[in-house]
Enzyme design. Structure first.
Site, short mmCIF file in Angstrom:
data_model
loop_
_atom_site.label_atom_id
_atom_site.label_comp_id
_atom_site.label_asym_id
_atom_site.label_seq_id
_atom_site.Cartn_x
_atom_site.Cartn_y
_atom_site.Cartn_z
N HIS A 154 0.71 -1.26 0.02
CA HIS A 154 0.08 -0.01 -0.05
C HIS A 154 0.74 1.36 0.05
O HIS A 154 0.47 2.29 -0.72
CB HIS A 154 -0.95 0.16 1.20
CG HIS A 154 -2.08 -1.05 0.89
ND1 HIS A 154 -1.84 -2.37 1.29
CD2 HIS A 154 -3.38 -0.74 0.89
CE1 HIS A 154 -2.93 -3.06 1.04
NE2 HIS A 154 -3.86 -2.01 1.04
N HIS A 158 2.01 -4.40 8.99
CA HIS A 158 3.27 -3.84 8.42
C HIS A 158 3.96 -3.41 9.55
O HIS A 158 3.58 -2.60 10.73
CB HIS A 158 3.14 -3.06 7.24
CG HIS A 158 2.60 -3.51 6.10
ND1 HIS A 158 3.17 -4.86 5.34
CD2 HIS A 158 1.55 -3.46 5.49
CE1 HIS A 158 2.40 -5.01 4.42
NE2 HIS A 158 1.11 -4.20 4.25
#
Length: 310
Positions: A224, A266
């Protein structure tokens, strides 16, 4: 004597230097030391019996002093090496291989990398406030999830295809085809690196359905973040936008990457590497920019409406 030998063996067992992690301290100083030198204990041994008994035992045999049945080369070799050293120079006193011993002086680089990795994991877990439904960031979980969805690959692929289908100008179609090329390059590169590294997230959640669709199943690097930086840089370069819109586009790119950390998907290092890869993908697409004729050829092939060959 039996009593003295038993006491010497007990001393050897209680000696701290005979432990496996201190075996390297018992190695001889040099392999070139002659017989009787160093710590190997390879010098001529002295008998514990009195000299008169030795002479008496030698005289009663009738055959003079006994000779060893071993060859002279093996005797010299065994005299030069210590009893605690194997044929390859590895201590074998307790049967522990040298590679299994404790490393007493690790390198500074290894210590620094381990410390940075521990800090990265700790901060990433602390910033995952939107992981559960009862955490401190639970009220803004829906907004963070929507922000992360805005940087998903499926969102941008579908949006670029719809805009390409509705576009009627050659310049707009050229920009959109190159944007699709950049999205494809970003998707394949991130998926390949993730499959190669296979790093799990800070909370080690199983990937969802949308993650499998975008091949975003591992943590490093953050897909992303890379996509958000690449798309924002692409739009800022090829579209004429007002200053407030440009600021909002930069802010969206940063928040799209940080939202994955808040959701526990993440680490911070994953997002940082994703930002760097996004700039790299944009630079690669700009260096191989497709002109208008090539884009029209690709559009005609994709829509199965190319002109007949004459």
């Amino acid at each position: 004597m039996p009593g003295s030998q038993t006491r010497s063996r007990a001393r050897d067992r209680n000696n701290i230097l005979n432990r496996p992690e201190f075996l390297s301290l018992n190695q001889p100083l040099s392999r070139e030391q002659g017989p009787g030198e160093g710590w190997g204990g390879g010098g001529p041994r002295r008998s514990s019996r009195p000299q008169s008994q030795q002479e008496d035992s030698g005289g009663r045999g009738g055959g003079g002093p006994r000779r060893s049945s071993r060859p002279q080369s093996q005797q010299e070799d065994s005299g030069g090496r210590g009893p605690q050293e194997s044929s390859e120079g590895v201590p074998a006193a307790d049967g522990v291989p040298k590679e299994d011993c404790m490393q007493l002086n690790p390198s500074l680089r290894g210590i620094a990398m381990s410390s940075l990795l521990a800090i990265d994991i700790s901060l990433s877990r602390r910033l995952g406030v939107c992981v559960g439904t009862r955490g401190s960031g639970a009220p803004m979980r829906s907004m963070v999830t929507l922000l992360a969805l805005s940087g998903h690959a499926l969102t941008w692929f579908c949006g670029a295809l719809v805009c390409l289908w509705r576009s009627s100008t050659l310049a707009g179609q050229e920009v959109l085809v190159n944007l699709l090329l950049a999205l494809t390059l970003d998707l394949m590169t991130i998926a390949g690196v993730q499959k190669l590294v296979k790093r799990r997230g800070p909370w080690d959640f199983p990937p969802g359905f949308l993650d499998y669709v975008a091949m975003d199943t591992y943590s490093f690097p953050a897909a992303h973040a890379s996509r958000a930086v690449m798309v924002s840089k692409f739009l800022l370069t090829h579209l004429v936008l007002a200053v407030p819109l440009r600021i909002l586009l930069y802010l969206w790119a940063v928040l799209a990457g940080v939202s994955r950390v808040l959701l526990g998907k993440h680490h911070l290092s994953d997002v940082g590497c994703g930002f760097a890869l996004g700039f790299l993908h944009f630079s690669l697409v700009e260096s191989v920019w497709l002109d208008s004729d090539t884009c029209q050829t690709l559009i005609s092939i994709g829509t199965l409406s190319w002109p007949p060959l004459i």
